[in-house]
Design a protein around this motif. Sequence first.
Motif, PDB file in Angstrom:
ATOM      1  N   HIS A 112       0.855  -1.190   0.000  1.00 21.94           N
ATOM      2  CA  HIS A 112       0.000   0.000   0.000  1.00 21.94           C
ATOM      3  C   HIS A 112       0.889   1.238   0.000  1.00 21.94           C
ATOM      4  O   HIS A 112       1.446   1.625   1.013  1.00 21.94           O
ATOM      5  N   GLY A 113       1.005   1.831  -1.180  1.00 26.17           N
ATOM      6  CA  GLY A 113       1.860   2.994  -1.347  1.00 26.17           C
ATOM      7  C   GLY A 113       3.065   2.657  -2.202  1.00 26.17           C
ATOM      8  O   GLY A 113       4.131   2.342  -1.686  1.00 26.17           O
ATOM      9  N   VAL A 114       2.888   2.710  -3.522  1.00 27.77           N
ATOM     10  CA  VAL A 114       3.982   2.375  -4.431  1.00 27.77           C
ATOM     11  C   VAL A 114       4.722   3.664  -4.787  1.00 27.77           C
ATOM     12  O   VAL A 114       4.492   4.279  -5.826  1.00 27.77           O
ATOM     13  N   GLY A 115       5.571   4.090  -3.849  1.00 28.08           N
ATOM     14  CA  GLY A 115       6.454   5.222  -4.077  1.00 28.08           C
ATOM     15  C   GLY A 115       7.879   4.727  -4.157  1.00 28.08           C
ATOM     16  O   GLY A 115       8.144   3.671  -4.735  1.00 28.08           O
ATOM     17  N   ALA A 116       8.804   5.465  -3.550  1.00 26.68           N
ATOM     18  CA  ALA A 116      10.212   5.076  -3.616  1.00 26.68           C
ATOM     19  C   ALA A 116      10.441   3.737  -2.921  1.00 26.68           C
ATOM     20  O   ALA A 116      10.962   2.793  -3.519  1.00 26.68           O
ATOM     21  N   ILE A 117      10.057   3.645  -1.644  1.00 26.84           N
ATOM     22  CA  ILE A 117      10.284   2.418  -0.891  1.00 26.84           C
ATOM     23  C   ILE A 117       9.402   1.290  -1.418  1.00 26.84           C
ATOM     24  O   ILE A 117       9.882   0.199  -1.745  1.00 26.84           O
ATOM     25  N   GLY A 118       8.106   1.540  -1.488  1.00 30.90           N
ATOM     26  CA  GLY A 118       7.186   0.507  -1.959  1.00 30.90           C
ATOM     27  C   GLY A 118       7.498   0.042  -3.365  1.00 30.90           C
ATOM     28  O   GLY A 118       7.353  -1.146  -3.688  1.00 30.90           O
ATOM     29  N   GLY A 119       7.963   0.958  -4.212  1.00 35.12           N
ATOM     30  CA  GLY A 119       8.270   0.594  -5.584  1.00 35.12           C
ATOM     31  C   GLY A 119       9.485  -0.308  -5.693  1.00 35.12           C
ATOM     32  O   GLY A 119       9.473  -1.296  -6.434  1.00 35.12           O
ATOM     33  N   VAL A 120      10.559   0.031  -4.967  1.00 37.46           N
ATOM     34  CA  VAL A 120      11.756  -0.810  -5.004  1.00 37.46           C
ATOM     35  C   VAL A 120      11.444  -2.194  -4.437  1.00 37.46           C
ATOM     36  O   VAL A 120      11.834  -3.220  -5.009  1.00 37.46           O
ATOM     37  N   VAL A 121      10.724  -2.228  -3.313  1.00 39.76           N
ATOM     38  CA  VAL A 121      10.377  -3.514  -2.705  1.00 39.76           C
ATOM     39  C   VAL A 121       9.527  -4.344  -3.666  1.00 39.76           C
ATOM     40  O   VAL A 121       9.757  -5.548  -3.854  1.00 39.76           O
ATOM     41  N   ALA A 122       8.552  -3.713  -4.307  1.00 38.35           N
ATOM     42  CA  ALA A 122       7.685  -4.433  -5.250  1.00 38.35           C
ATOM     43  C   ALA A 122       8.484  -5.012  -6.402  1.00 38.35           C
ATOM     44  O   ALA A 122       8.337  -6.193  -6.762  1.00 38.35           O
ATOM     45  N   ALA A 123       9.342  -4.193  -7.005  1.00 36.51           N
ATOM     46  CA  ALA A 123      10.117  -4.649  -8.159  1.00 36.51           C
ATOM     47  C   ALA A 123      11.069  -5.781  -7.769  1.00 36.51           C
ATOM     48  O   ALA A 123      11.202  -6.772  -8.499  1.00 36.51           O
ATOM     49  N   ALA A 124      11.720  -5.637  -6.614  1.00 32.98           N
ATOM     50  CA  ALA A 124      12.664  -6.664  -6.181  1.00 32.98           C
ATOM     51  C   ALA A 124      11.950  -7.987  -5.912  1.00 32.98           C
ATOM     52  O   ALA A 124      12.440  -9.061  -6.291  1.00 32.98           O
ATOM     53  N   LEU A 125      10.802  -7.933  -5.261  1.00 38.61           N
ATOM     54  CA  LEU A 125      10.052  -9.154  -4.965  1.00 38.61           C
ATOM     55  C   LEU A 125       9.523  -9.807  -6.239  1.00 38.61           C
ATOM     56  O   LEU A 125       9.591 -11.030  -6.403  1.00 38.61           O
ATOM     57  N   LEU A 126       8.984  -9.008  -7.134  1.00 38.73           N
ATOM     58  CA  LEU A 126       8.448  -9.556  -8.375  1.00 38.73           C
ATOM     59  C   LEU A 126       9.538 -10.234  -9.202  1.00 38.73           C
ATOM     60  O   LEU A 126       9.273 -11.248  -9.866  1.00 38.73           O
ATOM     61  N   ALA A 127      10.750  -9.700  -9.136  1.00 36.61           N
ATOM     62  CA  ALA A 127      11.847 -10.288  -9.910  1.00 36.61           C
ATOM     63  C   ALA A 127      12.197 -11.694  -9.437  1.00 36.61           C
ATOM     64  O   ALA A 127      12.812 -12.460 -10.183  1.00 36.61           O
ATOM     65  N   THR A 128      11.786 -12.056  -8.217  1.00 38.06           N
ATOM     66  CA  THR A 128      12.034 -13.409  -7.705  1.00 38.06           C
ATOM     67  C   THR A 128      10.855 -14.341  -7.940  1.00 38.06           C
ATOM     68  O   THR A 128      10.896 -15.504  -7.548  1.00 38.06           O
ATOM     69  N   GLY A 129       9.767 -13.832  -8.530  1.00 41.52           N
ATOM     70  CA  GLY A 129       8.584 -14.640  -8.757  1.00 41.52           C
ATOM     71  C   GLY A 129       7.552 -14.552  -7.655  1.00 41.52           C
ATOM     72  O   GLY A 129       6.525 -15.242  -7.705  1.00 41.52           O
ATOM     73  N   GLN A 130       7.788 -13.693  -6.664  1.00 44.16           N
ATOM     74  CA  GLN A 130       6.834 -13.516  -5.576  1.00 44.16           C
ATOM     75  C   GLN A 130       5.538 -12.874  -6.095  1.00 44.16           C
ATOM     76  O   GLN A 130       5.576 -11.951  -6.910  1.00 44.16           O
ATOM     77  N   GLU A 131       4.413 -13.326  -5.613  1.00 43.30           N
ATOM     78  CA  GLU A 131       3.136 -12.710  -5.971  1.00 43.30           C
ATOM     79  C   GLU A 131       2.983 -11.394  -5.206  1.00 43.30           C
ATOM     80  O   GLU A 131       3.060 -11.365  -3.976  1.00 43.30           O
TER      81      GLU A 131
END
Length: 324
Positions: free
Chosen positions: A6-25
Motif C-alpha cells: 500500500h503505497g507504491v512510491g520510492a520504498i514501496g516501488g523498489v520492494v515491489a520490483a525486487a520481490l516480483l523479480a524473484t517470482g513472488q506474488e
Amino acid sequence: MRIIIHGVGAIGGVVAAALLATGQEVIGIARGRMLEAIRDKGLTMISPKGRVTVDLPCVAHPSEITFRDDDIVLLCVKGQDTDAALQDLRAAGMTEQPLFCLQNGVANERVALRYFPNVHGATVMMPATYLEPGEVITHGAPCYGLFMLGRYPGGTDTDDETLKQAFDAANLAALLPASVMDTKYGKLLLNLGNIVDALLPHEADRGRFTGQLKAEAETVFAAAGIPWEEMGLDNPIREQFMKIVDIDGVPRSGSSTRQSITRGAGSVETDYLNGEIAMLGRLHGAPAPLNAAMSALAARLVGAGNGAGGMSEEDLEAVFLAAL
C-alpha cells in the motif's frame, strides 16, 4: 503467500520490483500518475545492478482487492496518510493479516494497532528515489536496502520470519532485532535532517543544523526513558549489507522530504519526524524548540508552494537562533 504493498512510491516501488523479480506474488496500491504509468508501461527499478522492468498488478484503492488469509500487507505511505490508509484497508475487508509499517517515524505502529491486531514495525534503510512516474531508484549495494523487522510492540514471530525469507531472496537484507522499535527510534534521529535537506541547496553544510536537531532529540529521549539503537553510517550492519553507491548518470535526489516537495506532493511527513520530538518534549518536560521550529517551517513551506533548496544557510541559522 501474496504481498500487498500500500503505497507504491520510492520504498514501496523498489520492494515491489525486487520481490516480483524473484517470482513472488505482489499487488500494489498506487494513485495518480504513478498508477497510470505502472498500468501503461510497468514499473522500472534502477539500481547498481542495472535496470529491470516488471509487470506490477496495481489498483487504486484497497476496495479493489479481495483479501486472502495468506496476505501480508506492507504499509508504505507517509505518516500523514497512515490513518486514512488504515481505515481504507479495514473497510475493504482486511482483518488479522500481518501489517508491516515500512515507514519513517515511530507513530504509525501505534495507530495501526487501533485498527488491527497483527502489527509489525519495519525500520527502512534504503537510499530510494521516486521522482518520475513508473520509475524508482535505489543506490543501495550490495543489497538494495536493509530492513529491521519485528512485532509491535515487541518480539518477533513467524510472520517476521516469513517476510524476512521473501526479502532476503529479493536482495533486500532483513534482520530481526530484539527490539524493532529501538531501531526505529534510531532511524528517527537520522530523519530529523530530512527537512534541512529539503530547505537548503545541495551544496550547503547541513551537518551543523542536523547535529543540533539530533542532540536535542537525544535529550528528549533521555527525559522520556526511550531506548534507541544507532542506525547511522557507523553501524557495522550497514557496512555489511548496504552502502550508498553512485550509479552512472543517475544522481541522488536527496531525502524523502525533498523528493515530496520536488514532486509537488502537497504534504510532507515532518510533523511525524521533528514533530514527534517536539511532542515527546512537551510530554516529558524537555522542550525541543529547534525540532518544533522545523515542523512549523515545513508547514509554511508546503503551504506557500515553495520548491526545495530555496533557503540559505544564513536564513536557516536565523530560524535556529530565534527558536532558542
